[in-house]
Scaffold this motif. Sequence first.
Motif, PDB file in Angstrom:
ATOM      1  N   GLY A 192       0.817  -1.199   0.000  1.00 57.04           N
ATOM      2  CA  GLY A 192       0.000   0.000   0.000  1.00 57.04           C
ATOM      3  C   GLY A 192       0.858   1.260   0.000  1.00 57.04           C
ATOM      4  N   PRO A 193       0.238   2.432   0.028  1.00 60.33           N
ATOM      5  CA  PRO A 193       0.982   3.701   0.014  1.00 60.33           C
ATOM      6  C   PRO A 193       1.636   3.991   1.362  1.00 60.33           C
ATOM      7  CG  PRO A 193      -1.361   4.117   0.260  1.00 60.33           C
ATOM      8  CD  PRO A 193      -1.230   2.642   0.026  1.00 60.33           C
ATOM      9  N   LEU A 194       2.646   4.848   1.336  1.00 61.66           N
ATOM     10  CA  LEU A 194       3.300   5.286   2.564  1.00 61.66           C
ATOM     11  C   LEU A 194       2.523   6.438   3.196  1.00 61.66           C
ATOM     12  CD1 LEU A 194       7.048   5.332   1.429  1.00 61.66           C
ATOM     13  CD2 LEU A 194       5.962   3.666   2.931  1.00 61.66           C
ATOM     14  N   PHE A 195       2.540   6.489   4.514  1.00 62.71           N
ATOM     15  CA  PHE A 195       1.992   7.640   5.214  1.00 62.71           C
ATOM     16  C   PHE A 195       2.968   8.025   6.317  1.00 62.71           C
ATOM     17  CE2 PHE A 195       0.627   4.194   7.905  1.00 62.71           C
ATOM     18  CZ  PHE A 195       0.569   4.712   9.184  1.00 62.71           C
ATOM     19  N   SER A 222       7.969   7.219   8.287  1.00 64.51           N
ATOM     20  CA  SER A 222       7.211   6.795   7.112  1.00 64.51           C
ATOM     21  C   SER A 222       6.849   5.323   7.273  1.00 64.51           C
ATOM     22  CB  SER A 222       8.033   6.994   5.832  1.00 64.51           C
ATOM     23  OG  SER A 222       8.240   8.372   5.577  1.00 64.51           O
ATOM     24  N   ARG A 224       4.261   2.072   5.785  1.00 67.91           N
ATOM     25  CA  ARG A 224       3.454   1.650   4.643  1.00 67.91           C
ATOM     26  C   ARG A 224       2.119   1.072   5.107  1.00 67.91           C
ATOM     27  NH1 ARG A 224       7.087  -0.885   1.832  1.00 67.91           N
ATOM     28  NH2 ARG A 224       7.348   0.684   0.220  1.00 67.91           N
ATOM     29  N   ARG A 225       1.047   1.543   4.523  1.00 68.92           N
ATOM     30  CA  ARG A 225      -0.276   1.034   4.851  1.00 68.92           C
ATOM     31  C   ARG A 225      -0.494  -0.343   4.214  1.00 68.92           C
ATOM     32  NH1 ARG A 225      -3.575   4.928   6.975  1.00 68.92           N
ATOM     33  NH2 ARG A 225      -3.049   7.126   6.564  1.00 68.92           N
ATOM     34  N   ALA A 227      -2.347  -2.660   1.816  1.00 66.80           N
ATOM     35  CA  ALA A 227      -3.108  -2.440   0.586  1.00 66.80           C
ATOM     36  C   ALA A 227      -4.501  -3.034   0.725  1.00 66.80           C
ATOM     37  CB  ALA A 227      -2.388  -3.069  -0.600  1.00 66.80           C
ATOM     38  N   LYS A 257       7.898  -5.954   2.076  1.00 70.72           N
ATOM     39  CA  LYS A 257       8.603  -5.641   0.827  1.00 70.72           C
ATOM     40  C   LYS A 257       9.230  -6.900   0.236  1.00 70.72           C
ATOM     41  CE  LYS A 257      10.453  -2.790  -2.243  1.00 70.72           C
ATOM     42  NZ  LYS A 257       9.639  -1.986  -3.182  1.00 70.72           N
TER      43      LYS A 257
END
Length: 338
Positions: A192-195, A222, A224-225, A227, A257
């Motif tokens: 998923g995207p990073l927040f 940072s 990662r959510r 997905a 990852k």
Amino acid sequence: MIQRFLAPHRTVAAGMLGRLARRAAVCALAFGIAGAHAQETSSIVIKGKDGWLFPGWGSLTQVDVRGIDNTTRLIGQARDLLAARGIKLEVLLLPDKTLFYEDRLPDGQTLSPEVKARYGLILCKLGQAGISTFDDAAVLRQLKASGQEVFYRTDQHWTQASADATAEAMARMIGRDVAKLDGRPGTGMTLGPLFNERRYGDLAELFLTADEKKQVGREVYSVRRQAESSNLVDDAPAPVHVTGHSMVQPYFGFPQKLSSLIGRPVSVNWNPGNVGPWIVLLEYVESPAFRQQRPQVLVWQMFEPTFAQGPDASGLWDNASIMSANAWLDRLKTALSH
């Protein structure tokens, strides 16, 4: 700490020892480290410049060559026991934070030439022993040269960028060492995207006073959510398992990852660094999860500053983790025989 198993879809003979000893001597000479030294006493946290904090459980000046030799020998024995049961051992050696931020250490504190060469020395000895690993320090140096931070300022842990870059190198090594991974291709984790989230680092949170914490301040992490497309109830077996300390916990993103890159589920168990890598590996191989589904590849994360500390490192590991090297090896043999 309770064992954590994360599938990303779900949250020696005498002659051999003699040869290893001779090879170890070659490594020590090559890196200019010519003797065994005891670890010096250090504080729990080192308060550096500009609010930088460093864990104090690794010596800045001395290298325990004898301990490194003993650890390498024990890892080699574990490698052979695992290989006899069809499990490929891959060692992930993570470098010390001070190698990358020596300029942020307090005035008057510097790394000795021996400590600067320690990571390379350990790699050399692992290579001489035929233990699969790679140069993660070189990976992270390249990342830092590109302008990215590789460790958090007030934390002992690496950044998301470092975890991602290391996972890429690990995936390449697994691809070289294992002809074909078990499982169905394309079942790895969808990232998923990073927040960003702002908080105190663990070294600040755990070891500084309230006033000291205010002085060093919070920093941005940072993360990662998950997905939305990831299936949280998928029970596909994981052909790769990661065991280690908190650097490989899911929060920092390494196992996710790696799963995405190899296209297969990856499981992980971890515990805090003061428990040590020896008991954490035993926690996994002695678990029902291991008995039910043995991995094809076992990634064992080790840490450069504590690499020389064997399972009998009294006063350095949690008391419940202490045991002799022979006792550790016996427990591993027993677990693998079931």
